[in-house]
Each structure stands twice: as structure tokens, then as C-alpha cells.
Motif scaffolding. Structure first.
Motif, PDB file in Angstrom:
ATOM      1  N   UNK A 134       0.829  -1.207   0.000  1.00 25.85           N
ATOM      2  CA  UNK A 134       0.000   0.000   0.000  1.00 25.85           C
ATOM      3  C   UNK A 134       0.861   1.253   0.000  1.00 25.85           C
ATOM      4  N   UNK A 135       1.944   1.201   0.729  1.00 23.76           N
ATOM      5  CA  UNK A 135       2.916   2.298   0.737  1.00 23.76           C
ATOM      6  C   UNK A 135       4.297   1.680   0.601  1.00 23.76           C
ATOM      7  N   UNK A 136       4.915   1.909  -0.529  1.00 27.53           N
ATOM      8  CA  UNK A 136       6.225   1.307  -0.746  1.00 27.53           C
ATOM      9  C   UNK A 136       7.223   1.816   0.282  1.00 27.53           C
ATOM     10  N   UNK A 188      12.545  -5.694 -12.387  1.00 26.78           N
ATOM     11  CA  UNK A 188      11.709  -5.004 -11.401  1.00 26.78           C
ATOM     12  C   UNK A 188      10.266  -5.410 -11.664  1.00 26.78           C
ATOM     13  N   UNK A 189       9.636  -5.991 -10.647  1.00 31.24           N
ATOM     14  CA  UNK A 189       8.264  -6.501 -10.779  1.00 31.24           C
ATOM     15  C   UNK A 189       7.399  -5.814  -9.730  1.00 31.24           C
ATOM     16  N   UNK A 190       6.391  -5.051 -10.174  1.00 31.16           N
ATOM     17  CA  UNK A 190       5.452  -4.373  -9.289  1.00 31.16           C
ATOM     18  C   UNK A 190       4.058  -4.931  -9.531  1.00 31.16           C
ATOM     19  N   UNK A 191       3.419  -5.411  -8.469  1.00 36.09           N
ATOM     20  CA  UNK A 191       2.095  -6.019  -8.605  1.00 36.09           C
ATOM     21  C   UNK A 191       1.191  -5.562  -7.462  1.00 36.09           C
ATOM     22  N   UNK A 192       0.054  -4.976  -7.841  1.00 36.73           N
ATOM     23  CA  UNK A 192      -0.959  -4.524  -6.878  1.00 36.73           C
ATOM     24  C   UNK A 192      -0.366  -3.567  -5.843  1.00 36.73           C
ATOM     25  N   UNK A 193       0.423  -2.638  -6.304  1.00 38.05           N
ATOM     26  CA  UNK A 193       1.052  -1.659  -5.410  1.00 38.05           C
ATOM     27  C   UNK A 193       0.471  -0.267  -5.653  1.00 38.05           C
ATOM     28  N   UNK A 194       0.540   0.565  -4.630  1.00 37.58           N
ATOM     29  CA  UNK A 194       0.145   1.958  -4.752  1.00 37.58           C
ATOM     30  C   UNK A 194       1.331   2.772  -5.283  1.00 37.58           C
ATOM     31  N   UNK A 195       1.113   3.423  -6.418  1.00 36.53           N
ATOM     32  CA  UNK A 195       2.179   4.194  -7.053  1.00 36.53           C
ATOM     33  C   UNK A 195       1.797   5.667  -7.167  1.00 36.53           C
ATOM     34  N   UNK A 196       1.020   6.167  -6.235  1.00 33.30           N
ATOM     35  CA  UNK A 196       0.552   7.556  -6.301  1.00 33.30           C
ATOM     36  C   UNK A 196       1.604   8.555  -5.826  1.00 33.30           C
ATOM     37  N   UNK A 197       2.499   8.125  -4.962  1.00 36.23           N
ATOM     38  CA  UNK A 197       3.517   9.020  -4.411  1.00 36.23           C
ATOM     39  C   UNK A 197       4.688   9.119  -5.395  1.00 36.23           C
ATOM     40  N   UNK A 198       4.839  10.285  -6.029  1.00 38.05           N
ATOM     41  CA  UNK A 198       5.870  10.440  -7.052  1.00 38.05           C
ATOM     42  C   UNK A 198       7.268  10.370  -6.469  1.00 38.05           C
ATOM     43  N   UNK A 199       7.474  10.866  -5.261  1.00 37.63           N
ATOM     44  CA  UNK A 199       8.808  10.813  -4.654  1.00 37.63           C
ATOM     45  C   UNK A 199       9.245   9.370  -4.411  1.00 37.63           C
ATOM     46  N   UNK A 200       8.309   8.563  -3.933  1.00 42.86           N
ATOM     47  CA  UNK A 200       8.642   7.159  -3.693  1.00 42.86           C
ATOM     48  C   UNK A 200       8.938   6.436  -4.995  1.00 42.86           C
ATOM     49  N   UNK A 248      14.253  -5.586 -17.417  1.00 43.52           N
ATOM     50  CA  UNK A 248      12.872  -6.059 -17.561  1.00 43.52           C
ATOM     51  C   UNK A 248      11.999  -5.338 -16.525  1.00 43.52           C
ATOM     52  N   UNK A 249      10.917  -4.717 -16.988  1.00 44.12           N
ATOM     53  CA  UNK A 249       9.992  -3.985 -16.121  1.00 44.12           C
ATOM     54  C   UNK A 249       8.610  -4.608 -16.269  1.00 44.12           C
ATOM     55  N   UNK A 250       8.045  -5.048 -15.153  1.00 41.75           N
ATOM     56  CA  UNK A 250       6.701  -5.641 -15.137  1.00 41.75           C
ATOM     57  C   UNK A 250       5.856  -4.849 -14.142  1.00 41.75           C
ATOM     58  N   UNK A 251       4.729  -4.302 -14.608  1.00 39.66           N
ATOM     59  CA  UNK A 251       3.812  -3.540 -13.753  1.00 39.66           C
ATOM     60  C   UNK A 251       2.413  -4.108 -13.969  1.00 39.66           C
ATOM     61  N   UNK A 252       1.848  -4.709 -12.933  1.00 42.06           N
ATOM     62  CA  UNK A 252       0.545  -5.366 -13.028  1.00 42.06           C
ATOM     63  C   UNK A 252      -0.407  -4.815 -11.969  1.00 42.06           C
ATOM     64  N   UNK A 253      -1.553  -4.343 -12.425  1.00 45.58           N
ATOM     65  CA  UNK A 253      -2.663  -3.945 -11.541  1.00 45.58           C
ATOM     66  C   UNK A 253      -2.205  -3.002 -10.429  1.00 45.58           C
ATOM     67  N   UNK A 254      -1.411  -2.024 -10.787  1.00 48.08           N
ATOM     68  CA  UNK A 254      -0.932  -1.047  -9.800  1.00 48.08           C
ATOM     69  C   UNK A 254      -1.782   0.215  -9.886  1.00 48.08           C
ATOM     70  N   UNK A 255      -2.131   0.768  -8.732  1.00 42.68           N
ATOM     71  CA  UNK A 255      -2.984   1.939  -8.664  1.00 42.68           C
ATOM     72  C   UNK A 255      -2.143   3.214  -8.712  1.00 42.68           C
ATOM     73  N   UNK A 256      -2.655   4.191  -9.430  1.00 40.81           N
ATOM     74  CA  UNK A 256      -2.006   5.499  -9.468  1.00 40.81           C
ATOM     75  C   UNK A 256      -0.983   5.671 -10.561  1.00 40.81           C
ATOM     76  N   UNK A 257      -0.823   4.697 -11.428  1.00 36.75           N
ATOM     77  CA  UNK A 257       0.181   4.813 -12.501  1.00 36.75           C
ATOM     78  C   UNK A 257      -0.423   5.607 -13.655  1.00 36.75           C
TER      79      UNK A 257
END
Length: 480
Positions: A324-326, A346-358, A371-380
Motif C-alpha cells: 500500500x505504501x512502498x 523489477x516486478x510491481x504487482x498490486x502496489x500503490x504508485x501515487x507518491x511520485x517521490x517514492x 525487464x519492467x513488469x507492472x501489473x494492476x498497480x494503482x495510481x500509474x
């Protein structure tokens, strides 16, 4: 007189044959009743010559009895695994041989382990999952509860408390005794999954099962990790601490430091619901120099933990799941000063990506990724995805379920990746075929692999007629 003698010596005519008397009929009848069935059969059906019969009792003879165990075992081993269970029902011998071929089991009845029947039935196990068996299922349990970590059955109306799982767990003492029984009978154990054990239980396993390479601990805490160092060949470790709705357990910086000191040969580490921080992650990075893959799932990590990753010199894969908060405070200046030099994925799955600084700190930390994998992440959205230009050597990009990202936002980034070869876009509804520019079409034509299915209305092939798509990567092109 001569005439009478001549009449007695002449044969009797069939028409004049004397009828048997009632007394003779009675005697003959009782003689038949007293005869055995075999005598009657031989009387009415003459015996067949031996040369005309089949092998004696061939239909009742088990010809597999002539085969030694090793030969029959090699035959059963060639049968597909899905059918081997049926072979175990043939007889006790086949059941015993089938048990010798079984390597992996998931125990749902703890008594099966505690009584020793598990060891006698399957003497060559190397993969055992005890999590379901550690839970006491109530009587008349007809409801199956599935969690991503464990499945268990409950009774109607019994699953009303958030602490149901924890209240129905076996005691630590019972789990430790079961582990002692398992370790004594399975010296070749290579993988173990268990919950609610103690340091003593792990020490018993480590002492008897020196070949153990993979360990998964549910409801793990700092004190349990004191027994980790006894596993000399441990390479894969999964720690499950706090899980909302199931159980509460604490893995802090202390536990991570204990882990780092005891597992020098660790290659893959998964932290689920753990509460460590910068110090614990840094200790793991410096001590576990063979670590190549790190997965952090639903963490409760302290602020600044992300900065500890820059000490992982050989880390190749970083996977963040359900975070929820990286990192609430990644310490941007420190993170931007260095990165993980060996990181490839780098694999991101079901993560909150709303915070630009993070996200900026994370992408900068992983700028060497290929390799970059982004699946079902909120805020992208487009602004957040624009930070991905920090990746300079991306060869594969896989996007799924990124509903805020548009075609222009995707194009603005991937046109800067000159080494991109594989592109997969699935279920991203704001990416439209009609918005594909000539530059993006030209990029598509140079790809080795393209999987384009942003929505159900996508018709990429018909939209790009004449664009030259697939000329260079034609034999690898996937039409979906």
C-alpha cells in the motif's frame, strides 16, 4: 427242450427289452445323489486332454509377483503421475512401492504425521507442507476458506472472529514434536512449510535434515529465527509475519539481523508482512552476498527501508507485491546517490504508485533493470510513468491493468528506450489503437515480440496496414 435252450441263447430284441423294476430305479437314483459333482462331471463330460488346455490357473496368477521390487518400481515410475494413485489401490505391495515414489505431500491431518504413518507410507519425501495440518478443523466443517497463503475449512457460523485461524492453531509444543517425527524419518528433506513452530523445532529439523534448501515459516517472529543459522545449505527462505485476518506476528529489524548472520548462502528471500527497516535490509545486503532475488509483500516496513537496497551488490530481481505504501520516506537524496548495480528485473504487482517521490526513488534505485513488469498497480498515470525514463536499458516492458495510462504517456517513455525488444500491453483501457502515432508504429515494426491487447476493441493489425509492422521481427511476432 432243445427249442427252449435255443430261445434262451438268442439275443433279446430291443422291442422286447425288459423294463426296470421300481426297486432298481430307486437304487440308481440314490446312487446319483451320493456321487460327488466331479464324478458326475466326469461321467457326463469326458475329461479334456491336457494338451488342449490353457496354462493352469493363468487367470488367477499375479505375474507381477515374479518381478523384483526394483523392476516393478521402475515400471510404475514410467506411469504418469496423475495415474499413479490408482495403481496404489491394486494391492498392498503396489501401495508400498507407490509410496516410495512420492516426493511431495501436503498434510491436512496432523495425526497422520504424529502417528508415524506419514513416514511409513512415504519414506522418501523431500517436500512437505504442514500449514493446513497445523490448523484444527472443527467438526462438520463444510466451508472452504481460501487465502493466498493457506486454505482451510470451517464450520457454518464458526468463522466470525478475525482471530479464528490463530485460535485453532496447534500449540507450539505439538508442532515441534511433529517436526521431530518428520525429521527423524525424512533425512533427505529439501523443502518444508510450517506454521507456529519454535526455535527448538527448527533446530531438530536442521540437525537431521542437512540437505534442506527451502524453508517457509508462517506466523514467524524474531525468536523463531534464532534457529535459522543451523541450516547450513538453506538457499530459499520465505517469512510470513503479520497477515490481516489470519494472525499477528512480528518480524522486526532484530529478526532480519539474526537472519542475515545465519543465512550466508541465501539466494532468494521473501518477506511477507514483516516490519523491518533500513538497518535490517542493509544487514541482509551486506551479509547475504549471494542474494539474487528479493520479494517484499504487504510489508509493514519502517520509513527509509528502501535505501538499504543499494547495498545489495548482486541482487538481480526485486519484486514488490500488495504494498500500500512502498516507502513513506525513502530519503530521496540517499537513494539517488547510488543504485543496485546488478539488478535486471523489477516486478510491481498490486502496489500503490501515487507518491511520485517514492516511485522516483524506486526507479532510480533500479535504473539498471532490463525487464519492467507492472501489473494492476494503482495510481500509474502519465506523470508517474514518465519517471520510468530513468531506466536506460530496458529490453522488456509488460503492462497489465494500468487503466490511467494513455497512449501518449506510453509513447513518451518507450521512444527513449533504444534497446526495447519485447512489449506487452494488456487490459489498459485508456491506450487506444487510434492514437498510435507513426513513430510508435515504426517502433512496433522493430520489436522482436509484441503482445498488444489494451482492450477488447483493439484491432492493431487492421489499424496499422501498410506501416511495415513485423518486417524485422516478423517470425517472432505474436498476433493476439
Amino acid at each position: 427242450m432243445s427249442f427252449m435252450g435255443k430261445k434262451e441263447s438268442s439275443p433279446i430284441s430291443p422291442l422286447k427289452k425288459r423294463r426296470a423294476s421300481w426297486s432298481e430305479l430307486w437304487v440308481n437314483h440314490h446312487h446319483l445323489l451320493s456321487s460327488s459333482p466331479l464324478d458326475l462331471a466326469s461321467k457326463f463330460h469326458p475329461p479334456i486332454a491336457k494338451s488342449k488346455t490353457l496354462l493352469p490357473d493363468s487367470s488367477k496368477t499375479d505375474l507381477t509377483l515374479l518381478l523384483p521390487d526394483l523392476t516393478l518400481l521402475s515400471i510404475i515410475e514410467r506411469v504418469p503421475k496423475s495415474h499413479r494413485k490408482n495403481l496404489s489401490l491394486v494391492c498392498k505391495r503396489w501401495q508400498r512401492l507407490h509410496g516410495r515414489l512420492v516426493r511431495s505431500v501436503r498434510v491436512s491431518d496432523w495425526n497422520f504425521l504424529a502417528s508415524g504413518r506419514l513416514i511409513s507410507r512415504f519414506p522418501n519425501l523431500d517436500n512437505v507442507d504442514l500449514v493446513s495440518g497445523c490448523l484444527i478443523s472443527p467438526p462438520n466443517s463444510g466451508i472452504l476458506v481460501n487465502h493466498r497463503l493457506v486454505s482451510f475449512t470451517v464450520g457454518v457460523g464458526s468463522y466470525q472472529s478475525q482471530s479464528f485461524f490463530e485460535e485453532n492453531l496447534l500449540s507450539v509444543e505439538m508442532v515441534d514434536r511433529g517436526l521431530r517425527t518428520l525429521a527423524g524419518g525424512c533425512p533427505n528433506l529439501r523443502r518444508l512449510v510450517v506454521t507456529n513452530t519454535s526455535e527448538l523445532g527448527l533446530l531438530n529439523v536442521a540437525e537431521a535434515c542437512s540437505r534442506l534448501q527451502e524453508l517457509e515459516l508462517h506466523k514467524c517472529c524474531d525468536s523463531v529465527l534464532l534457529g535459522i543459522g543451523a541450516f547450513e545449505n538453506l538457499q530459499i527462505l520465505r517469512l510470513v509475519g503479520n497477515v490481516d485476518g489470519l494472525f499477528n506476528s512480528l518480524v522486526s529489524d532484530i529478526g532480519l539481523m539474526i537472519l542475515a548472520q545465519g543465512c550466508k548462502r541465501l539466494v532468494k528471500l521473501e518477506l511477507f508482512g514483516c516490519q523491518g527497516g533500513f538497518d535490517g535490509v542493509k544487514e541482509i545486503a551486506e551479509c547475504c552476498q549471494m542474494l539474487e532475488e528479493l520479494t517484499v509483500c504487504d510489508h509493514k516496513m519502517e520509513s527509509g527501508w528502501l535505501g538499504g537496497l543499494r547495498y545489495c551488490e548482486n541482487l538481480k530481481t526485486l519484486k514488490l507485491v500488495s504494498c500500500k505504501k512502498i516507502d513513506e520516506d525513502p530519503g530521496l537524496g540517499e537513494c539517488l546517490s547510488s543504485c543496485c548495480p546488478a539488478l535486471e528485473r523489477l516486478h510491481l504487482e498490486k502496489c500503490q504508485l501515487r507518491d511520485k517521490n517514492t516511485v522516483k526513488a524506486l526507479f532510480k534505485m533500479c535504473e539498471a533493470a532490463r525487464e519492467i513488469v507492472i501489473q494492476d498497480c494503482w495510481g500509474l498515470d502519465n506523470d508517474v510513468f514518465s519517471l520510468a525514463m530513468a531506466f536506460g536499458r530496458v529490453k522488456l516492458l509488460y503492462l497489465e491493468g494500468c487503466s490511467l495510462l494513455t497512449t501518449s504517456g506510453l509513447e513518451s517513455v518507450i521512444l527513449h528506450w533504444h534497446e526495447l525488444e519485447h512489449l506487452k500491453v494488456v487490459s489498459c483501457k485508456n491506450i487506444k489503437d487510434s492514437e498510435i502515432s507513426p513513430l510508435l508504429s515504426a517502433l512496433f515494426s522493430d520489436l522482436v515480440e509484441l503482445q498488444w491487447r489494451p482492450d477488447t476493441r483493439s484491432h492493431l493489425c487492421s489499424s496499422l496496414t501498410g506501416a511495415g509492422i513485423g518486417k524485422k521481427g516478423g517470425k517472432f511476432f505474436k498476433k493476439t
